[in-house]
Design a protein around this motif. Structure first.
Motif, PDB file in Angstrom:
ATOM      1  N   ALA A   1       0.711   4.065  -2.860  1.00  0.00           N
ATOM      2  CA  ALA A   1       0.405   5.456  -2.519  1.00  0.00           C
ATOM      3  C   ALA A   1       1.519   6.388  -2.968  1.00  0.00           C
ATOM      4  O   ALA A   1       1.262   7.476  -3.491  1.00  0.00           O
ATOM      5  CB  ALA A   1       0.181   5.575  -1.013  1.00  0.00           C
TER       6      ALA A   1
ATOM      7  N   LYS B   1       0.834  -1.213   0.000  1.00  0.00           N
ATOM      8  CA  LYS B   1       0.000   0.000   0.000  1.00  0.00           C
ATOM      9  C   LYS B   1       0.863   1.256   0.000  1.00  0.00           C
ATOM     10  O   LYS B   1       0.532   2.249  -0.656  1.00  0.00           O
ATOM     11  CB  LYS B   1      -0.938  -0.007   1.215  1.00  0.00           C
TER      12      LYS B   1
ATOM     13  N   SER C   1      -6.597   8.410   5.444  1.00  0.00           N
ATOM     14  CA  SER C   1      -7.694   7.440   5.346  1.00  0.00           C
ATOM     15  C   SER C   1      -8.087   7.192   3.896  1.00  0.00           C
ATOM     16  O   SER C   1      -8.389   6.060   3.506  1.00  0.00           O
ATOM     17  CB  SER C   1      -8.902   7.932   6.147  1.00  0.00           C
ATOM     18  N   ASP C   2      -8.081   8.253   3.075  1.00  0.00           N
ATOM     19  CA  ASP C   2      -8.430   8.090   1.659  1.00  0.00           C
ATOM     20  C   ASP C   2      -7.423   7.217   0.923  1.00  0.00           C
ATOM     21  O   ASP C   2      -7.764   6.579  -0.084  1.00  0.00           O
ATOM     22  CB  ASP C   2      -8.526   9.462   0.979  1.00  0.00           C
ATOM     23  N   LEU C   3      -6.175   7.198   1.393  1.00  0.00           N
ATOM     24  CA  LEU C   3      -5.163   6.326   0.798  1.00  0.00           C
ATOM     25  C   LEU C   3      -5.324   4.870   1.239  1.00  0.00           C
ATOM     26  O   LEU C   3      -4.614   3.992   0.742  1.00  0.00           O
ATOM     27  CB  LEU C   3      -3.758   6.812   1.171  1.00  0.00           C
ATOM     28  N   GLY C   4      -6.222   4.643   2.197  1.00  0.00           N
ATOM     29  CA  GLY C   4      -6.483   3.285   2.653  1.00  0.00           C
ATOM     30  C   GLY C   4      -5.726   2.870   3.894  1.00  0.00           C
ATOM     31  O   GLY C   4      -5.726   1.690   4.264  1.00  0.00           O
TER      32      GLY C   4
ATOM     33  N   THR D   1      -5.004   2.922   8.023  1.00  0.00           N
ATOM     34  CA  THR D   1      -5.672   3.098   9.309  1.00  0.00           C
ATOM     35  C   THR D   1      -4.776   3.902  10.240  1.00  0.00           C
ATOM     36  O   THR D   1      -3.612   4.183   9.923  1.00  0.00           O
ATOM     37  CB  THR D   1      -5.968   1.743   9.952  1.00  0.00           C
TER      38      THR D   1
END
Length: 464
Positions: free
Chosen positions: A132, A128, A349-352, A354
């Motif tokens: 990103a 991720k 958060s929009d990038l996934g 937490t």
């Protein structure tokens, strides 16, 4: 019995000069007592005190009077720029509920969190991060510049009594050069005594309408401001720093004609800039060199609260509010970043990611600066280098995932692999800050303001 304490001071290369206690070869500061009896001072946790002596110590702690004096200042408002833990932010990221200062997630806690992850989750997190970073790496350009305005420093034509380290001078010059290129600062004329007065008279009124004051956050000894004043002729400066320093630039600055210098000893988290009397109604430029971790986030809140706070009947504005003209912050120590302080949680958060993964990302950033930055580290400064290195490394991890733990993977990583991941995480955190600045309507940019061999902490946020 000896008249001096027997505790050896390695840095001073001598024994302690204090008198020993009657029943010990050591003085009261160095006598051997059980650690369990010592507790942090509640006023200033940087020093400890015997638990039995706490009541009397609280009455004479050196910082007690300072804390009491600070609490009475109109610009002190505890936690006003701290942010909050949850995602309840306003339209432009404005946060109104302060969080306790003692809720920090320490580096030890972040390391434990990462090491406790299943290997599959750790590999998924790296994937991720890689994805990103690929989406934002194109927005960070090289912008190393040493402007002609700063030549009196780069050519060492300044007072010989002022401390001079080339790497710091080049960093400071590039920060100011980027502000000049961005249209925030104007070149100041220093050619000769005859022309200097003419240049000053011709540009003074124009310069005053652009920048009336400069505020340096996390000022330390204040030598970034020293160069700014020397090279750009600023007439009013405010230095904000929570610690006390020796050998400050203040003494040299106060000797300059037509210059007003003010220093506030306060945590940026508690500073209501609109209630600083000397700034009321003025336009100012905010600067900061290596604002550690969350200090960058609280500084952004301090300067850009929709240009004012949500005033209540209990805390009305005391005068005309100050307004931001421009900003240049060199970010630093991303491993200290805190979720509660971070300025753009919605972006993360929009990038996934937490909250837990944000803590892991901030811990990874320390890997970018924890080794010697030789020629091989230049590779990690390019997006192509990031992608190649991380792809090769992740393929190795996939093969070993069934027979190892995260701690084993971390220990086996090569320095260049760790650095590549660290730089990617630093870019992600700073890109969120950039997006937040743009959401406020500011013209903003994130640049690499010096080469990595001068400083691996080479990201600069600029805005106007």
């Amino acid at each position: 019995m000896s008249s001096h304490c027997k505790f050896w001071l390695p840095k001073k290369k001598r024994f302690c000069a204090n008198s020993p206690l009657s029943d010990s070869p050591f003085c009261g500061n160095h006598s051997q007592r059980p650690d369990a009896h010592w507790i942090p001072c509640p006023i200033d946790p940087s020093h400890s005190v015997l638990e039995g002596n706490l009541p009397s110590h609280l009455n004479r702690c050196p910082l007690k009077k300072q804390a009491q004096s600070l609490s009475r200042q109109p610009y002190y408002q505890r936690g006003i720029n701290a942010g909050k833990e949850d995602m309840g932010e306003g339209e432009a990221g404005e946060e109104t509920t302060a969080t306790p200062k003692d809720s920090n997630f320490t580096s030890e806690m972040k390391r434990a969190l990462v090491h406790a992850m299943p290997v599959s989750k750790f590999i998924g997190l790296i994937a991720k991060i890689k994805s990103a970073h690929a989406s934002i790496c194109t927005i960070i350009r090289d912008s190393y510049m040493v402007p002609q305005s700063c030549s009196i420093w780069t050519d060492r034509e300044v007072d010989k009594k002022l401390p001079y380290k080339e790497k710091h001078v080049l960093q400071q010059a590039s920060i100011l050069g980027n502000l000049e290129e961005f249209g925030v600062l104007k070149e100041y004329c220093f050619t000769s005594d005859e022309t200097n007065e003419k240049c000053h008279s011709n540009t003074e009124s124009e310069r005053d309408t652009d920048v009336s004051a400069v505020v340096e956050f996390g000022a330390g000894r204040g030598y970034l401001t020293q160069m700014l004043v020397d090279c750009y002729g600023i007439s009013k400066v405010l230095l904000v720093e929570r610690r006390s320093y020796k050998f400050k630039a203040d003494r040299s600055l106060r000797q300059k004609e037509r210059l007003i210098v003010e220093r506030l000893r306060i945590d940026i988290e508690d500073l209501n800039l609109n209630d600083v009397e000397s700034l009321q109604g003025l336009g100012y430029v905010a600067i900061g060199k290596h604002l550690c971790g969350p200090a960058t986030d609280v500084t952004l809140r301090c300067c850009i609260h929709k240009q004012s706070y949500e005033w209540t009947a209990s805390h009305p504005p005391r005068g005309a509010i100050c307004y931001l003209r421009g900003l240049a912050i060199a970010t630093c120590c991303h491993h200290l970043c805190q979720w509660k302080n971070y300025i753009n949680k919605a972006y993360i958060s929009d990038l996934g990611f937490t909250e837990e993964e944000f803590h892991a990302i901030s811990w990874f950033t320390s890997w970018a600066v924890d080794a010697d930055h030789g020629s091989e580290f230049v590779v990690t400064e390019s997006s192509t280098g990031h992608e190649i290195i991380m792809s090769e490394t992740m393929n190795e991890w996939q093969l070993d995932s069934a027979s190892c733990e995260v701690s084993d993977i971390v220990r086996s990583m090569q320095p260049i692999h760790r650095a590549a991941l660290g730089f990617m995480c630093k870019d992600i955190i700073d890109a969120g800050r950039l997006m937040w600045l743009k959401a406020q309507g500011l013209q903003s940019e994130l640049v690499k303001y010096v080469p990595i061999d001068i400083s691996p902490e080479n990201r600069l946020l600029i805005a106007r």
